[in-house]
Design a protein around this motif. Sequence first.
Motif, short mmCIF file in Angstrom:
data_model
loop_
_atom_site.label_atom_id
_atom_site.label_comp_id
_atom_site.label_asym_id
_atom_site.label_seq_id
_atom_site.Cartn_x
_atom_site.Cartn_y
_atom_site.Cartn_z
N ALA A 13 0.83 -1.20 0.00
CA ALA A 13 0.00 0.00 0.00
C ALA A 13 0.87 1.25 0.00
O ALA A 13 0.58 2.23 -0.70
N LYS A 124 -9.04 9.86 3.36
CA LYS A 124 -8.79 8.61 2.64
C LYS A 124 -9.94 8.35 1.67
O LYS A 124 -11.08 8.70 1.92
N ASP A 126 -11.50 5.49 0.75
CA ASP A 126 -11.99 4.11 0.84
C ASP A 126 -13.18 3.89 -0.10
O ASP A 126 -14.17 4.63 -0.03
N ILE A 127 -13.07 2.88 -0.96
CA ILE A 127 -14.17 2.55 -1.87
C ILE A 127 -15.07 1.54 -1.17
O ILE A 127 -14.60 0.46 -0.78
N SER A 131 -13.03 -1.93 -0.52
CA SER A 131 -11.97 -1.71 0.47
C SER A 131 -11.99 -2.78 1.57
O SER A 131 -11.01 -2.92 2.31
N ASP A 132 -13.07 -3.53 1.67
CA ASP A 132 -13.18 -4.59 2.68
C ASP A 132 -12.64 -5.93 2.20
O ASP A 132 -12.58 -6.89 2.97
N GLY A 137 -8.05 -5.12 -0.74
CA GLY A 137 -8.78 -3.94 -0.27
C GLY A 137 -7.86 -2.86 0.28
O GLY A 137 -7.85 -1.72 -0.22
N PRO A 138 -7.03 -3.19 1.29
CA PRO A 138 -6.14 -2.16 1.85
C PRO A 138 -5.09 -1.66 0.85
O PRO A 138 -4.64 -0.53 0.93
N PHE A 141 -7.79 -0.34 -2.80
CA PHE A 141 -9.07 0.36 -2.71
C PHE A 141 -9.22 1.21 -1.45
O PHE A 141 -10.33 1.62 -1.11
N SER A 142 -8.12 1.47 -0.76
CA SER A 142 -8.16 2.34 0.43
C SER A 142 -7.18 3.49 0.29
O SER A 142 -6.66 4.00 1.28
N GLN A 143 -6.91 3.89 -0.93
CA GLN A 143 -5.99 4.99 -1.20
C GLN A 143 -6.76 6.30 -1.34
O GLN A 143 -7.98 6.31 -1.49
N TYR A 148 -5.70 7.38 -7.52
CA TYR A 148 -6.55 6.93 -8.63
C TYR A 148 -6.46 7.90 -9.81
O TYR A 148 -6.46 7.48 -10.98
#
Length: 306
Positions: A13, A124, A126-127, A131-132, A137-138, A141-143, A148
């Motif tokens: 990440a 953050k 989080d999508i 993100s889960d 996810g981390p 999808f947690s950027q 992006y």
Amino acid sequence: MDLSSINPILLLASLIVAATPLLLAAIGELVVEKAGVLNLGVEGMMITGAICGFAIAVNTGSPVVGLIAAAGGGAVLSLLFALLTQFAMANQVASGLSLTLFGLGLSALIGQDYQGVKPPAFPKGDIPVLSDIPVLGPILFSQDFVVYLAFFLTLGVWVMLKYSRAGLILRAVGENHDAAHALGYKVVRIRVLAILFGGACAGLGGAYISLIRVPQWTEGMTAGIGWIALALVVFASWKPWRVLLGACLFGGVSVLQLNLQAAGVAIPVEYLAMSPYLITIIVLVIMSADRSRAPASLGKGFHAGS
């Protein structure tokens, strides 16, 4: 030495975060060079974007406004380069180097009142649901949204250069500006727009460092990333996907060497600190073994009357 303290998910990440400013600067410079212009002022535009974004974010309380200001600051500085090289016909190499020196000096002057100041926190991105997802996810999808944006910009530049008419015109200007001019294309206008785009991307990359990656202002905090971006474009053979790979490689090695230092690896800190630059250059040289040709008009001035 305790390598078990290194979390691989957190490492990956962090890799993406470290790669983002380099990717933004390099993809902007790639577009500039595809138009036949060599701008060595990337470092200066990045550090100017870093302080412009930081100062505006602190004074407005909005990091998003700071990012917009940073892109504007980088674009304004690149406009100076455009005026010198496209209208005054100054040497592109000398103008780019001067731009870097000017940007470093200007940022140091502006940044005197911002030492030790903490900028507003950047939210953050989080999508939901994605993100889960375990592991992915981390990492993916947690950027924050700038990450992006950098990836979408890279994809957009690749599509534009490969499939669009605008990309064809840009490449034509970079390959033979006289022929492009004879076909009725506004060579200077196209080059100026490319330069402004590159400046905005570099400014955004600089602000990403001062507002998100290392949320503070320190003089010279871009630490040569602008120069790595220039090398990355060349060694990536002016291909966006290779720029992405090179940026991720540099980001990965940068984060890994910090983790190795924290884990107490018995390697001198100086060697670890230089490793991101050394390894990135070596790998990119190997990647560029196909000897893809640079745009034929790269670095050459255009005289409308010629």
